[in-house]
Design a protein around this motif. Structure first.
Motif, PDB file in Angstrom:
ATOM      1  N   GLY A 373       0.794  -1.220   0.000  1.00 41.91           N
ATOM      2  CA  GLY A 373       0.000   0.000   0.000  1.00 41.91           C
ATOM      3  C   GLY A 373       0.823   1.263   0.000  1.00 41.91           C
ATOM      4  O   GLY A 373       2.055   1.225   0.076  1.00 41.91           O
ATOM      5  N   HIS A 374       0.131   2.371  -0.128  1.00 40.01           N
ATOM      6  CA  HIS A 374       0.740   3.688  -0.011  1.00 40.01           C
ATOM      7  C   HIS A 374      -0.218   4.600   0.714  1.00 40.01           C
ATOM      8  O   HIS A 374      -1.436   4.522   0.486  1.00 40.01           O
ATOM      9  N   ILE A 375       0.318   5.449   1.584  1.00 40.49           N
ATOM     10  CA  ILE A 375      -0.508   6.473   2.228  1.00 40.49           C
ATOM     11  C   ILE A 375       0.065   7.828   1.837  1.00 40.49           C
ATOM     12  O   ILE A 375       1.277   8.044   1.932  1.00 40.49           O
ATOM     13  N   VAL A 376      -0.807   8.707   1.367  1.00 38.80           N
ATOM     14  CA  VAL A 376      -0.352  10.050   0.980  1.00 38.80           C
ATOM     15  C   VAL A 376      -1.289  11.073   1.613  1.00 38.80           C
ATOM     16  O   VAL A 376      -2.415  10.753   2.007  1.00 38.80           O
ATOM     17  N   LYS A 377      -0.809  12.327   1.666  1.00 40.90           N
ATOM     18  CA  LYS A 377      -1.649  13.375   2.269  1.00 40.90           C
ATOM     19  C   LYS A 377      -2.655  13.922   1.264  1.00 40.90           C
ATOM     20  O   LYS A 377      -3.726  14.385   1.620  1.00 40.90           O
ATOM     21  N   TRP A 378      -2.295  13.910   0.015  1.00 39.15           N
ATOM     22  CA  TRP A 378      -3.182  14.435  -1.037  1.00 39.15           C
ATOM     23  C   TRP A 378      -2.689  13.852  -2.354  1.00 39.15           C
ATOM     24  O   TRP A 378      -1.479  13.726  -2.555  1.00 39.15           O
ATOM     25  N   ALA A 379      -3.590  13.460  -3.212  1.00 35.45           N
ATOM     26  CA  ALA A 379      -3.192  12.790  -4.458  1.00 35.45           C
ATOM     27  C   ALA A 379      -3.729  13.550  -5.674  1.00 35.45           C
ATOM     28  O   ALA A 379      -4.706  14.287  -5.551  1.00 35.45           O
ATOM     29  N   PRO A 380      -3.119  13.343  -6.824  1.00 39.46           N
ATOM     30  CA  PRO A 380      -3.728  13.872  -8.057  1.00 39.46           C
ATOM     31  C   PRO A 380      -4.888  12.936  -8.439  1.00 39.46           C
ATOM     32  O   PRO A 380      -4.721  12.030  -9.255  1.00 39.46           O
ATOM     33  N   GLN A 381      -6.036  13.164  -7.834  1.00 39.11           N
ATOM     34  CA  GLN A 381      -7.119  12.162  -7.842  1.00 39.11           C
ATOM     35  C   GLN A 381      -7.561  11.739  -9.247  1.00 39.11           C
ATOM     36  O   GLN A 381      -7.763  10.557  -9.505  1.00 39.11           O
ATOM     37  N   GLN A 382      -7.735  12.735 -10.110  1.00 39.40           N
ATOM     38  CA  GLN A 382      -8.209  12.381 -11.462  1.00 39.40           C
ATOM     39  C   GLN A 382      -7.245  11.430 -12.147  1.00 39.40           C
ATOM     40  O   GLN A 382      -7.657  10.480 -12.798  1.00 39.40           O
ATOM     41  N   GLU A 383      -5.953  11.719 -11.982  1.00 35.26           N
ATOM     42  CA  GLU A 383      -4.916  10.889 -12.600  1.00 35.26           C
ATOM     43  C   GLU A 383      -4.946   9.468 -12.023  1.00 35.26           C
ATOM     44  O   GLU A 383      -4.817   8.478 -12.741  1.00 35.26           O
ATOM     45  N   VAL A 384      -5.131   9.393 -10.706  1.00 33.65           N
ATOM     46  CA  VAL A 384      -5.168   8.081 -10.052  1.00 33.65           C
ATOM     47  C   VAL A 384      -6.376   7.287 -10.549  1.00 33.65           C
ATOM     48  O   VAL A 384      -6.279   6.100 -10.877  1.00 33.65           O
ATOM     49  N   LEU A 385      -7.528   7.954 -10.638  1.00 36.65           N
ATOM     50  CA  LEU A 385      -8.732   7.245 -11.071  1.00 36.65           C
ATOM     51  C   LEU A 385      -8.607   6.783 -12.527  1.00 36.65           C
ATOM     52  O   LEU A 385      -9.172   5.760 -12.916  1.00 36.65           O
ATOM     53  N   ALA A 386      -7.871   7.553 -13.317  1.00 35.87           N
ATOM     54  CA  ALA A 386      -7.712   7.200 -14.733  1.00 35.87           C
ATOM     55  C   ALA A 386      -6.638   6.131 -14.935  1.00 35.87           C
ATOM     56  O   ALA A 386      -6.503   5.580 -16.032  1.00 35.87           O
ATOM     57  N   HIS A 387      -5.897   5.809 -13.888  1.00 35.08           N
ATOM     58  CA  HIS A 387      -4.768   4.880 -14.031  1.00 35.08           C
ATOM     59  C   HIS A 387      -5.268   3.450 -14.227  1.00 35.08           C
ATOM     60  O   HIS A 387      -6.225   3.026 -13.572  1.00 35.08           O
ATOM     61  N   GLN A 388      -4.596   2.710 -15.086  1.00 37.42           N
ATOM     62  CA  GLN A 388      -5.048   1.338 -15.390  1.00 37.42           C
ATOM     63  C   GLN A 388      -4.982   0.405 -14.175  1.00 37.42           C
ATOM     64  O   GLN A 388      -5.713  -0.586 -14.098  1.00 37.42           O
ATOM     65  N   ALA A 389      -4.168   0.749 -13.175  1.00 37.07           N
ATOM     66  CA  ALA A 389      -4.056  -0.128 -11.998  1.00 37.07           C
ATOM     67  C   ALA A 389      -5.201   0.078 -11.005  1.00 37.07           C
ATOM     68  O   ALA A 389      -5.399  -0.738 -10.110  1.00 37.07           O
ATOM     69  N   THR A 390      -5.947   1.173 -11.141  1.00 43.29           N
ATOM     70  CA  THR A 390      -7.001   1.466 -10.160  1.00 43.29           C
ATOM     71  C   THR A 390      -8.249   0.637 -10.475  1.00 43.29           C
ATOM     72  O   THR A 390      -8.798   0.713 -11.582  1.00 43.29           O
ATOM     73  N   GLY A 391      -8.666  -0.145  -9.478  1.00 40.63           N
ATOM     74  CA  GLY A 391      -9.799  -1.049  -9.714  1.00 40.63           C
ATOM     75  C   GLY A 391     -11.075  -0.618  -9.031  1.00 40.63           C
ATOM     76  O   GLY A 391     -12.178  -1.009  -9.438  1.00 40.63           O
ATOM     77  N   ALA A 392     -10.970   0.188  -7.968  1.00 40.82           N
ATOM     78  CA  ALA A 392     -12.169   0.655  -7.268  1.00 40.82           C
ATOM     79  C   ALA A 392     -11.806   1.882  -6.448  1.00 40.82           C
ATOM     80  O   ALA A 392     -10.632   2.114  -6.142  1.00 40.82           O
TER      81      ALA A 392
END
Ligand code: UDP
Length: 498
Positions: A373-392
């Motif tokens: 896992g990874h814990i971050v304080k703030w993420a580039p959310q749109q980019e993360v959601l668009a990433h092929q590894a993101t499943g849910a």
């Protein structure tokens, strides 16, 4: 937008926009401003003095701090470090005491714009700035409203008097903690968690919390309780009623939604709100939310994400304001451990009440973070959601997050906290059927089971397929001939003729 950029050289009309100073309200307002800018309008953003961090990302706009150097505003600045209840109280205060200051600001701007031969044609404010309607009226300036929530949520808010007549708020009161009722506004900040409900001795519950509400069949009775409103005398309900009244008095409503997503809700809005409605969203498909971020997104985890299997990572974020009780936080930690899925968790500082950041995490969980896992304080959310590894996406169902997930075809696990979030969670799980609603709180077994349903078990394919179809609908809506595209064209014509 690119093909319309050329029109900017001949811009002669200015639009003034006034966002509410919360991340989930700033993002859509700034996105709307950019949409208008790239369609030929000059832009002025007026803002309170505690939401200006992002201005350097918008050199094309003029920014004006309103109510700055005002003692009342200084009070609000202090409030911004506290909970959302305090911020909402601040919004109420500003609505009550800012008319004169805003009128003077706008008056000066109107005079200057005439001198520069660039008339201000329209004021667009967040719907919750209801006091701006009378200011605009007194200056004979058309005011349009940006509503940053779903249409469904506004329809439910508009039904509060009907729901009260039917006695649903008595039900809600009877399950509220008495202390919360007395606190009025503060009662809305507790997480959606039935363990919070205490049935006072001797009271009879008239409704079954699991039953559907005949007046709004999408809702269950407990969704009304989760709105944490006592009825029409509740401070939040009063704020909402004023918002709705002044929205109806405006020159039109701009929605960050699209018709295909909320068709029946749109029909109801057209019937109940006698002003034009423009559904031109999702705005973030034009311009990313990251441009108006109040926090700096971390990116160091991106290479880790790149190396994860397709659709294997659970992205977790509960938005910019929600806070979790320590006990619920520990359930999340255990639920994640049991699920065995890789995860990326956005944990803002002070997300857990009484903690600085990750200080409450047990060592064994920190080891697990190292493994999967990874814990971050703030993420580039749109980019993360668009990433092929993101499943849910395990989300609080803030409307921006919900739309961002829909646009990337990512199924959701829904854990709403307050306000419109429980309503959107219900819509996502029961109408769109692209999410699992953790509607009984934060139990670790339920959490792990929800994660398995959307990411591991056979059922995941159904969630994915429905999410994929919705994503396609968004894209069609934004294309020439699509509903959002055409609505945007109507809006541009409408504003230029105001
Ligand atoms: N967001 C982000 N990075 C994060 C978490 C959230 O950029 O790590 C953005 C998200 O993309 C969305 C906004 O913050 O645009 C949150 O708005 P939303 O309406 O979902 O929730 P709120 O913060 O208002 O509760």
């Amino acid at each position: 937008m690119e093909n319309q950029v050329g029109r900017s050289s001949c811009r002669r009309q200015r639009v003034v926009l006034f966002p509410l100073p919360f991340q989930g309200h700033i993002n859509p307002m700034l996105q709307l401003a950019n949409i208008l800018y790239f369609n030929g309008f000059s832009i002025t953003i007026i803002h309170t003095n505690f939401n200006s961090q992002y201005t350097s990302n918008y050199p094309q706009f003029t920014f004006r701090a309103v109510l700055d150097n005002d003692s009342k505003d200084n009070n609000l600045a202090k409030l911004s470090s506290k909970g959302i209840g305090d911020l909402l109280s601040g919004i109420m205060v500003l609505n009550q005491c800012s008319e004169e200051s805003l009128r003077q600001e706008l008056d000066q701007m109107l005079i200057a714009s005439k001198q520069q031969q660039e008339p201000i044609v329209c004021l667009i404010t967040d719907a919750l700035w209801y006091f701006t309607q009378s200011v605009a009226d007194s200056l004979k300036l058309p005011r349009m409203v940006l509503r940053t929530s779903s249409l469904f949520c506004v329809n439910v808010y508009a039904s509060i008097p009907v729901l009260e007549d039917q006695g649903y708020f008595n039900q809600a009161n009877s399950v509220f903690d008495e202390e919360n009722i007395d606190l009025g506004l503060k009662n809305i900040i507790s997480p959606n968690n039935e363990r919070d409900f205490k049935k006072p001795e001797g009271t009879e519950l008239v409704f079954d919390l699991e039953e559907r509400v005949p007046e709004i069949p999408v809702l269950k009775v407990k969704d009304i309780s989760n709105m944490r409103i006592k009825g029409q005398t509740d401070p939040t309900a009063k704020l909402l009623a004023k918002m709705l009244k002044q929205t109806k008095a405006s020159s039109g409503i701009i929605w960050n939604s699209f018709k295909e997503l909320e068709e029946p809700e749109f029909q109801k809005i057209c019937k109940d709100f006698p002003v034009p409605s423009f559904l031109i969203g999702p705005f973030h498909k034009y311009f990313p939310a990251s441009l108006s971020s109040l926090l700096e997104p971390e990116r160091s985890f991106m290479s880790w994400l790149d190396h994860q299997a397709p659709k294997s990572v659970l992205y977790i974020s509960f938005g910019s304001a929600a806070q979790l009780e320590k006990q619920d936080f520990m359930e999340v930690v255990h639920g994640l451990a049991i699920s065995k899925q890789p995860f990326l968790w956005v944990m803002r500082p002070a997300f857990v009440k009484g903690s600085e950041w990750i200080d409450l995490l047990p060592n064994w969980f920190l080891d697990l973070v190292g493994e999967r896992g990874h814990i971050v304080k703030w993420a580039p959310q749109q980019e993360v959601l668009a990433h092929q590894a993101t499943g849910a996406f395990w989300t609080h169902n803030g409307w921006n997050s919900t739309l961002e997930s829909i646009c990337e075809g990512v199924p959701m696990i829904c854990s709403p906290f307050w306000g419109d979030q429980p309503l959107d969670a219900r819509y996502v799980s029961d109408v769109l059927k692209v999410g699992v609603y953790l509607e009984n709180g934060w139990g670790k077994e339920e959490i792990a089971s929800a994660i398995r349903r959307v990411m591991v078990e056979e059922e995941r394919e159904e969630f994915r397929e429905r999410a994929r179809c919705l994503k396609e609908k968004v894209n069609v809506s934004l294309m020439k001939g699509g509903c959002s595209y055409e609505s945007l064209q109507s809006l541009l014509g409408y504003i230029s003729l105001l």
